[in-house]
Design an enzyme around this catalytic site. Structure first.
Site, PDB file in Angstrom:
ATOM      1  N   HIS A  80     -51.970  23.597 -46.588  1.00  0.00           N
ATOM      2  CA  HIS A  80     -53.116  23.769 -45.692  1.00  0.00           C
ATOM      3  C   HIS A  80     -54.376  24.225 -46.418  1.00  0.00           C
ATOM      4  O   HIS A  80     -55.454  24.300 -45.813  1.00  0.00           O
ATOM      5  CB  HIS A  80     -52.767  24.766 -44.586  1.00  0.00           C
ATOM      6  CG  HIS A  80     -53.505  24.525 -43.309  1.00  0.00           C
ATOM      7  ND1 HIS A  80     -54.359  23.464 -43.120  1.00  0.00           N
ATOM      8  CD2 HIS A  80     -53.503  25.205 -42.130  1.00  0.00           C
ATOM      9  CE1 HIS A  80     -54.873  23.503 -41.909  1.00  0.00           C
ATOM     10  NE2 HIS A  80     -54.372  24.561 -41.276  1.00  0.00           N
ATOM     11  N   ASP A  99     -55.837  19.341 -43.844  1.00  0.00           N
ATOM     12  CA  ASP A  99     -55.974  19.852 -42.486  1.00  0.00           C
ATOM     13  C   ASP A  99     -54.964  19.174 -41.570  1.00  0.00           C
ATOM     14  O   ASP A  99     -54.390  18.121 -41.897  1.00  0.00           O
ATOM     15  CB  ASP A  99     -57.392  19.618 -41.970  1.00  0.00           C
ATOM     16  CG  ASP A  99     -58.417  20.434 -42.749  1.00  0.00           C
ATOM     17  OD1 ASP A  99     -58.067  21.547 -43.192  1.00  0.00           O
ATOM     18  OD2 ASP A  99     -59.552  19.958 -42.915  1.00  0.00           O
TER      19      ASP A  99
END
Length: 462
Positions: A436, A440
């Site tokens: 992350h 995304d």
């Protein structure tokens, strides 16, 4: 005439190796290409062959010692030297006493009663932070890569905690230290000062207590140490298991993992495999499994979402030109991830051939460091039985890994001529773990969705 045995280059990304075991001793007569010692690297274990025939005159490196590429390991006196012909005595031979071999797997028959005061040792992390006048062991040694990073970033290596063998500082340790400095500057405007507090932890000895006493305020907590009892089996970590553990812990603490899972209808691709498996096995000499089909679908999706085919380098994301697909494979000594190089130009059959060739290398213990290097994305297939789905740990420095679940027939709701109907379909869960920091949720979900649709379409040629 003497021949020097040196640490060889065992892959383009390998800069050092550890002497795991000597297979010869001083005075032994060896032939050319006879294995002399076993070398372990962060990629693979291998044997070093003798560069010449002769007699082992000197062993320079100890078992357990880590040396850079090109470092001397031993000296061989070639057969037929004048001194040998004349019967003259050879000069005294110097040899460094090897360190003790790792303890074998053993069964605990009896355990002495614990003493009131457990033995304690200074853990490597604390010992690495001690001032020079507090050192009680030999000077620390560093690999060329670590020294280069220290010079580039002006780092005092005495302040870096080493997590390698014997507290050795690795490239990953330096990277962690740099990240901690950056985090300190971001939060406080300057790097947080390092403390010199020393933590202690009980060693796994016969007279250690079953659980550690409560840690005083300000000390680092350590989990209680289990005391082996009669009938327990103590299995020391192998070097590969230690490396796997280090890699997994580093990945989980360094990359914020986000898991997501998709349900995939495998009915069409199962029919496609059944249609071609007999002719394929007769032509290729091995069975056609689901793995190369899923791998081919993954490669197609990576072409459409190149950001998933990337590596984190420092504070940047490097989007890779080539798709080097790692395939997780089990071995007797632990997990390995050999890499299919330039998979973007391969068909299903080409990918299947590469997977079969790599599996044979793993089974025959002939896998090389180059076979394991350079991966840009990883696919894992833990097996069919009891594997509904799970989330794998990212193979650093990659940004994602796919994990296949069990292929199983289930009753599902489908649409037929505009009406809902219940049908028996072959289904599988496909799970994605992504980093992350750079991926995304929208991108991760789109990539997983596209991979699932490619599999369901089953548009592959044989």
């Amino acid at each position: 005439m003497s021949t020097e045995v040196t640490m060889p280059q065992m892959g383009e990304s390998v800069v050092e190796g550890t002497i795991a075991k000597w297979l010869v001793k001083v005075g032994d007569v060896v032939t050319e290409d006879q294995p002399l010692c076993e070398i372990s690297t962060d990629k693979v274990d291998t044997e070093i062959p003798s560069p010449a025939a002769g007699r082992i005159a000197k062993i320079v490196a100890q078992e357990g010692q880590t040396l850079p590429v090109g470092a001397p390991l031993a000296m061989i006196d070639s057969a037929g030297e004048p001194a040998a012909k004349s019967g003259a005595q050879l000069a005294p031979i110097e040899v460094s006493k090897p360190s003790a071999a790792p303890a074998p797997v053993r069964e605990i028959r009896s355990v002495p009663a614990p003493e009131p005061r457990p033995q304690v040792r200074i853990i490597a992390a604390a010992a690495a932070q001690m001032a020079p006048d507090e050192e009680v062991s030999a000077p620390r040694r560093y690999s060329p890569v670590v020294l280069k990073m220290a010079a580039e970033h002006r780092i005092d290596l005495a302040r870096v905690t080493g997590t390698g063998i014997g507290g050795r500082v690795s490239k990953r340790d330096v990277a962690r230290y740099l990240d901690s400095l950056r985090a300190g500057r971001a939060g406080n405007g300057s790097a947080a000062p390092l403390t010199r507090s020393v933590s202690v932890a009980p060693t796994l000895t016969a007279d250690a207590q079953t659980s550690a006493p409560p840690a005083p305020a300000g000390m680092v907590f350590h989990a209680p140490v289990y005391q082996p009892r009669e009938g327990d089996i103590v299995e020391p970590f192998t070097r590969r298991r230690k490396l796997i553990a280090e890699h997994m812990v580093y990945s989980k603490t360094h990359s914020p993992h986000v898991p997501t899972v998709a349900e995939v209808d495998m009915t069409r691709i199962s029919h496609l495999r059944d249609k071609h498996k007999a002719a394929f096995a007769e032509r290729e000499g091995f069975a056609l499994t689901m793995l190369p089909l899923i791998a081919a679908a993954t490669v197609r999706a990576l072409k459409e979402f190149p950001r998933m085919n990337a590596s984190v380098v420092g504070d940047a994301l490097v989007i890779r030109r080539e798709i080097n697909l790692g395939i997780a494979m089990d071995s007797d000594e632990g997990l390995l991830v050999p890499v299919i190089k330039r998979a973007e130009g391969m068909s299903v059959v080409g990918i299947a051939r590469e997977i079969a060739a790599l599996q044979r290398k793993v089974m025959d213990k002939k896998i090389t460091a180059d076979d394991l290097a350079g991966g840009s994305f990883t696919l894992s297939n833990p097996g069919r039985e009891g594997n509904l789905y799970g989330f794998a740990i990212i193979n650093q420095p990659q940004v994602g890994i796919l994990r296949m679940g069990e292929v199983k027939k289930r009753a599902v709701v489908i649409e037929v001529d505009g009406e809902d109907a219940i049908a028996i379909r072959t289904m599988m869960y496909l799970a994605l773990s992504y980093d992350h920091r750079v991926i995304d949720g929208v991108l991760g979900n789109r990539f997983l969705y596209r991979t699932a649709r490619i599999i369901e379409a089953a548009d592959f040629e044989f």
